[in-house]
Design a protein around this motif. Structure first.
Motif, PDB file in Angstrom:
ATOM      1  N   MET A 492      24.168  46.859  42.661  1.00  0.00           N
ATOM      2  CA  MET A 492      25.284  47.153  41.337  1.00  0.00           C
ATOM      3  C   MET A 492      25.898  45.656  40.940  1.00  0.00           C
ATOM      4  O   MET A 492      26.139  44.661  42.098  1.00  0.00           O
ATOM      5  CB  MET A 492      26.311  47.643  42.367  1.00  0.00           C
ATOM      6  CG  MET A 492      27.761  47.827  41.509  1.00  0.00           C
ATOM      7  SD  MET A 492      29.401  48.169  42.319  1.00  0.00           S
ATOM      8  CE  MET A 492      29.750  46.583  42.698  1.00  0.00           C
ATOM      9  N   ARG A 493      25.781  45.454  39.727  1.00  0.00           N
ATOM     10  CA  ARG A 493      26.316  44.193  38.880  1.00  0.00           C
ATOM     11  C   ARG A 493      27.355  44.865  38.399  1.00  0.00           C
ATOM     12  O   ARG A 493      27.667  45.663  37.703  1.00  0.00           O
ATOM     13  CB  ARG A 493      25.208  43.650  38.267  1.00  0.00           C
ATOM     14  CG  ARG A 493      23.879  43.257  38.923  1.00  0.00           C
ATOM     15  CD  ARG A 493      22.778  42.448  38.123  1.00  0.00           C
ATOM     16  NE  ARG A 493      23.561  41.210  37.770  1.00  0.00           N
ATOM     17  CZ  ARG A 493      22.923  40.354  37.006  1.00  0.00           C
ATOM     18  NH1 ARG A 493      21.473  40.625  36.771  1.00  0.00           N
ATOM     19  NH2 ARG A 493      23.381  39.200  36.719  1.00  0.00           N
ATOM     20  N   ILE A 494      28.740  43.981  38.461  1.00  0.00           N
ATOM     21  CA  ILE A 494      29.922  44.266  37.819  1.00  0.00           C
ATOM     22  C   ILE A 494      30.579  42.900  37.136  1.00  0.00           C
ATOM     23  O   ILE A 494      30.364  41.944  37.530  1.00  0.00           O
ATOM     24  CB  ILE A 494      31.003  44.687  39.061  1.00  0.00           C
ATOM     25  CG1 ILE A 494      32.216  45.127  38.312  1.00  0.00           C
ATOM     26  CG2 ILE A 494      31.046  43.847  39.970  1.00  0.00           C
ATOM     27  CD1 ILE A 494      33.165  45.930  39.125  1.00  0.00           C
ATOM     28  N   PHE A 495      30.569  43.231  35.845  1.00  0.00           N
ATOM     29  CA  PHE A 495      31.288  42.231  34.928  1.00  0.00           C
ATOM     30  C   PHE A 495      32.420  42.344  34.500  1.00  0.00           C
ATOM     31  O   PHE A 495      32.853  43.529  33.962  1.00  0.00           O
ATOM     32  CB  PHE A 495      30.259  42.038  33.706  1.00  0.00           C
ATOM     33  CG  PHE A 495      28.968  41.826  34.155  1.00  0.00           C
ATOM     34  CD1 PHE A 495      28.642  40.297  34.117  1.00  0.00           C
ATOM     35  CD2 PHE A 495      28.019  42.708  34.634  1.00  0.00           C
ATOM     36  CE1 PHE A 495      27.414  39.919  34.401  1.00  0.00           C
ATOM     37  CE2 PHE A 495      26.678  42.125  34.812  1.00  0.00           C
ATOM     38  CZ  PHE A 495      26.387  40.798  34.800  1.00  0.00           C
ATOM     39  N   ASN A 496      33.426  41.674  34.466  1.00  0.00           N
ATOM     40  CA  ASN A 496      34.906  41.582  34.032  1.00  0.00           C
ATOM     41  C   ASN A 496      34.919  41.697  32.549  1.00  0.00           C
ATOM     42  O   ASN A 496      33.832  41.014  31.890  1.00  0.00           O
ATOM     43  CB  ASN A 496      35.524  40.482  34.513  1.00  0.00           C
ATOM     44  CG  ASN A 496      35.589  40.178  36.140  1.00  0.00           C
ATOM     45  OD1 ASN A 496      35.977  41.240  36.670  1.00  0.00           O
ATOM     46  ND2 ASN A 496      35.434  39.282  36.715  1.00  0.00           N
ATOM     47  N   PRO A 497      35.982  41.737  31.870  1.00  0.00           N
ATOM     48  CA  PRO A 497      35.934  41.973  30.448  1.00  0.00           C
ATOM     49  C   PRO A 497      35.840  40.576  29.755  1.00  0.00           C
ATOM     50  O   PRO A 497      35.455  40.452  28.654  1.00  0.00           O
ATOM     51  CB  PRO A 497      37.509  42.347  30.064  1.00  0.00           C
ATOM     52  CG  PRO A 497      37.870  43.190  31.730  1.00  0.00           C
ATOM     53  CD  PRO A 497      37.090  42.475  32.332  1.00  0.00           C
ATOM     54  N   ASP A 498      35.995  39.561  30.490  1.00  0.00           N
ATOM     55  CA  ASP A 498      35.662  38.157  30.027  1.00  0.00           C
ATOM     56  C   ASP A 498      34.335  37.676  30.099  1.00  0.00           C
ATOM     57  O   ASP A 498      33.886  36.612  29.631  1.00  0.00           O
ATOM     58  CB  ASP A 498      36.675  37.110  30.441  1.00  0.00           C
ATOM     59  CG  ASP A 498      36.340  36.942  32.066  1.00  0.00           C
ATOM     60  OD1 ASP A 498      35.510  37.723  32.506  1.00  0.00           O
ATOM     61  OD2 ASP A 498      37.024  36.280  32.690  1.00  0.00           O
ATOM     62  N   GLY A 499      33.437  38.694  30.722  1.00  0.00           N
ATOM     63  CA  GLY A 499      32.029  38.321  30.710  1.00  0.00           C
ATOM     64  C   GLY A 499      31.680  37.951  32.080  1.00  0.00           C
ATOM     65  O   GLY A 499      30.442  37.630  32.453  1.00  0.00           O
ATOM     66  N   SER A 500      32.709  37.178  32.892  1.00  0.00           N
ATOM     67  CA  SER A 500      32.334  36.762  34.404  1.00  0.00           C
ATOM     68  C   SER A 500      32.026  37.727  35.298  1.00  0.00           C
ATOM     69  O   SER A 500      32.401  39.101  35.142  1.00  0.00           O
ATOM     70  CB  SER A 500      33.621  36.036  34.754  1.00  0.00           C
ATOM     71  OG  SER A 500      34.611  36.867  35.117  1.00  0.00           O
ATOM     72  N   GLU A 501      30.903  37.465  36.058  1.00  0.00           N
ATOM     73  CA  GLU A 501      30.341  38.357  37.127  1.00  0.00           C
ATOM     74  C   GLU A 501      31.196  38.273  38.230  1.00  0.00           C
ATOM     75  O   GLU A 501      31.289  37.653  38.967  1.00  0.00           O
ATOM     76  CB  GLU A 501      28.806  38.368  37.125  1.00  0.00           C
ATOM     77  CG  GLU A 501      28.155  39.385  37.854  1.00  0.00           C
ATOM     78  CD  GLU A 501      26.756  39.147  38.335  1.00  0.00           C
ATOM     79  OE1 GLU A 501      26.113  40.083  38.510  1.00  0.00           O
ATOM     80  OE2 GLU A 501      26.183  38.327  37.492  1.00  0.00           O
ATOM     81  N   ALA A 502      31.442  39.525  38.846  1.00  0.00           N
ATOM     82  CA  ALA A 502      32.281  39.567  40.046  1.00  0.00           C
ATOM     83  C   ALA A 502      31.290  39.920  41.220  1.00  0.00           C
ATOM     84  O   ALA A 502      30.234  40.364  40.807  1.00  0.00           O
ATOM     85  CB  ALA A 502      33.284  40.593  40.038  1.00  0.00           C
ATOM     86  N   GLU A 503      31.591  39.295  42.302  1.00  0.00           N
ATOM     87  CA  GLU A 503      31.004  39.671  43.552  1.00  0.00           C
ATOM     88  C   GLU A 503      30.767  41.219  43.887  1.00  0.00           C
ATOM     89  O   GLU A 503      29.707  41.838  44.259  1.00  0.00           O
ATOM     90  CB  GLU A 503      31.171  38.804  44.739  1.00  0.00           C
ATOM     91  CG  GLU A 503      30.757  37.314  44.469  1.00  0.00           C
ATOM     92  CD  GLU A 503      30.912  36.632  45.768  1.00  0.00           C
ATOM     93  OE1 GLU A 503      31.557  37.141  46.570  1.00  0.00           O
ATOM     94  OE2 GLU A 503      30.491  35.360  45.678  1.00  0.00           O
ATOM     95  N   MET A 504      32.176  41.879  44.062  1.00  0.00           N
ATOM     96  CA  MET A 504      32.426  42.997  44.591  1.00  0.00           C
ATOM     97  C   MET A 504      33.616  43.437  44.136  1.00  0.00           C
ATOM     98  O   MET A 504      34.618  42.714  43.674  1.00  0.00           O
ATOM     99  CB  MET A 504      32.254  42.930  46.075  1.00  0.00           C
ATOM    100  CG  MET A 504      32.627  44.231  46.715  1.00  0.00           C
ATOM    101  SD  MET A 504      31.478  45.576  46.505  1.00  0.00           S
ATOM    102  CE  MET A 504      32.420  46.801  47.361  1.00  0.00           C
TER     103      MET A 504
END
Length: 559
Positions: A492-504
């Motif tokens: 699972m890869r999750i990206f915030n609306p600003d394009g940054s990638e969150a760990e979890m």
């Protein structure tokens, strides 16, 4: 016919459930299985061989449906596998690794490594080179590999020549002289424990004589090994027990085999048998619908919506299946009929030159005894999605595999963006014009979810910025991409609306787990990888529970 597939008031039932009623909710064609018939077959095997306290290893190649396998595993059976994929399926179904035996002539290094890491019971080795490969990989992993040598006893099993596996011209097993040499060498190899001997002489065998002849040869060979100081713990006689495909045929006489092999099973060796067809074959049927009737010069053609891609046995082996109308009729055609499918092959048939009751277009037909080597040998030939599967227990039924959609037909295919795909004035699209996405909400947060296991999406951050905009895009708190993982069900890869990638994200993880379950990427219980570490999830109806990684760098007091 049998007590599990029977007519009630001229309508065919599976156990106590009307097949016509199920067909109003499940699109034809579909496979249907009797829970109680499967259990009866398991209990018959256990009772017949009880004197040996055997390890019964279900042969996954017969039917690997995870629900059926879970039922079988719950009755204490092990698994007989022939690939890394079947090992994955067996473990997912709940077969204990210490009850799994791995056969097959072409085990790859990756498959051997996977099996060693999972601590299976043993490999059935089919060549000297395979033994050396197992040794090499076991040493790298600092493990001891348990092996059994598969013998080719050069016995004719009196079955179809495509499914006989114990003659000298077959690719399976090792002849006695060569096997003796391999046993001697294996006993000296560090990292290898030679624990058993194996044979499998064929499939759909109807009498005990081939087994007895093969076992007599094995017994002499085992005694010879014992005199040389090579002592074995397991005697694996394979499977191949035949079932009745015709009305007056009998199943394989397992009680007779159990009784007659008694003098041939050496004391101290545990017996292993590998039934597959015997457990699920008669317990399943393929339900199909008559589309058209077509009159030929000498016969009638009944064209149904199932094809050889759904059940290939008649086309491949010339196999006979009992075929009956779901709605009973006493009328018969004046001419004999061929029951055929829609596939563009002349071999696409289920019956030829057979008397069959008169039915009309739209009525249902049941192809019986299709529980083994039906769905497991099915394909997407002619662009046909694989069919649904249904389980019946008493008067309850469950959909245990959804029918594939057209989307599944292209899943996994990649059109490279740097390939010049044109001819003259015609230009083909270099990438899909649309991508299927899901929108899901978890405890107040909403997410866009995409299956990116084929890495169609390369610019992940840019896509997240575009899609997550509330006014110009789809709008979401984040973009979740489901990607491939080597040691988990998915990543699972999750990206915030600003394009940054969150760990979890806990809410995102719940959505990811349910998305993967609904898309058949993972089961009700799964493990997936995140940048923060592995996450375990359990799905029950609409609820998802997850176990996140333990907290670290936790401080009780903050000043």
């Amino acid at each position: 016919m049998n007590s599990f597939f029977h007519y009630q008031e001229n309508s065919l039932f599976c156990e106590e459930k009307s097949i016509e009623e199920i067909a109003t909710k499940v699109e034809t064609p579909f496979y249907i299985y009797s829970y109680s018939y499967i259990i009866q077959n398991i209990q018959q095997l256990k009772k017949a061989f009880s004197r040996y306290n055997p390890l019964i290893c279900y042969s996954l190649k017969a039917n690997p449906n995870i629900t059926l396998c879970r039922i079988i595993a719950s009755y204490g059976l092990g698994a007989d596998i022939v690939s890394g994929g079947e090992l994955y399926q067996a473990l997912k179904a709940g077969f204990p690794s210490e009850k799994i035996v791995y056969s097959g002539v072409g085990k790859t290094p990756d498959e051997i490594k996977y099996a060693l890491e999972k601590n299976i019971l043993f490999f059935n080795v089919e060549s000297e080179q395979e033994l050396q490969e197992i040794k090499k990989i076991a040493e790298k992993l600092n493990k001891r590999a348990k092996v059994s040598i598969r013998i080719n006893p050069d016995i004719d099993a009196n079955t179809h020549h495509y499914i006989t596996t114990g003659k000298k011209e077959n690719k399976f097993g090792i002849p006695f002289p060569q096997a003796e040499k391999i046993y001697k060498e294996a006993s000296k190899i560090s990292g290898i424990d030679t624990v058993g001997i194996h044979m499998h002489i064929g499939s759909q065998i109807k009498n005990v004589e081939p087994y007895l002849e093969a076992l007599q040869r094995l017994k002499i060979f085992i005694d010879k090994l014992t005199r040389k100081g090579i002592n074995l713990s397991y005697l694996d006689i394979g499977g191949g027990f035949g079932i009745n495909y015709r009305e007056k045929e009998e199943k394989f006489p397992i009680e007779e085999l159990s009784e007659k092999i008694a003098p041939l099973v050496p004391p101290g060796m545990r017996l292993i048998i590998e039934p597959g067809r015997y457990i699920v074959g008669n317990a399943g049927a393929l339900i199909t619908k008559l589309i058209y009737k077509k009159s030929g010069k000498r016969k009638e053609f009944l064209i149904v919506d199932a094809g050889m891609n759904d059940l290939i046995r008649p086309s491949l082996y010339g196999a006979y299946h009992r075929i009956i109308p779901v709605k009973k009729s006493l009328k018969k055609y004046g001419k004999k009929v061929d029951i055929v499918g829609p596939i563009c092959e002349s071999t696409d048939f289920f019956a030829q030159n057979r008397q069959f009751p008169a039915i009309e277009s739209g009525e249902l037909i049941a192809i019986l005894d299709a529980g083994a080597y039906g769905v497991s040998m099915s394909s997407n030939y002619n662009g046909r999605p694989r069919v649904a599967e249904v389980l019946v227990k008493n008067d309850n039924w469950w959909l245990i595999k959804q029918k594939e959609s057209y989307w599944n037909l292209t899943q996994g295919q990649i059109v490279p963006t740097d390939v010049n795909l044109y001819h003259r004035e015609i230009m083909l699209p270099a990438s899909p014009s649309s991508i299927e996405f899901w929108k899901m909400e978890g405890a107040g947060n909403d997410f866009i979810l995409l299956d990116n296991r084929d890495e169609i999406i390369k610019k992940r951050a840019e896509l997240a910025q575009k899609l997550c905009q509330r006014k110009k895009g789809i709008g979401a708190d984040g973009l979740i991409l489901i990607e491939r993982a080597k040691q988990a069900d998915f990543f699972m890869r999750i990206f915030n609306p600003d394009g940054s990638e969150a760990e979890m994200c806990g809410n995102g993880a719940r959505c990811a787990a349910r998305f993967a379950y609904l898309k058949k990427i993972a089961g009700e219980e799964c493990t997936f990888q995140t940048l923060a570490g592995p996450i375990k999830a359990r799905i029950k109806e609409n609820k998802v529970k997850i176990k996140m990684s333990d907290p670290f760098d936790f401080k009780k007091e903050v000043k």
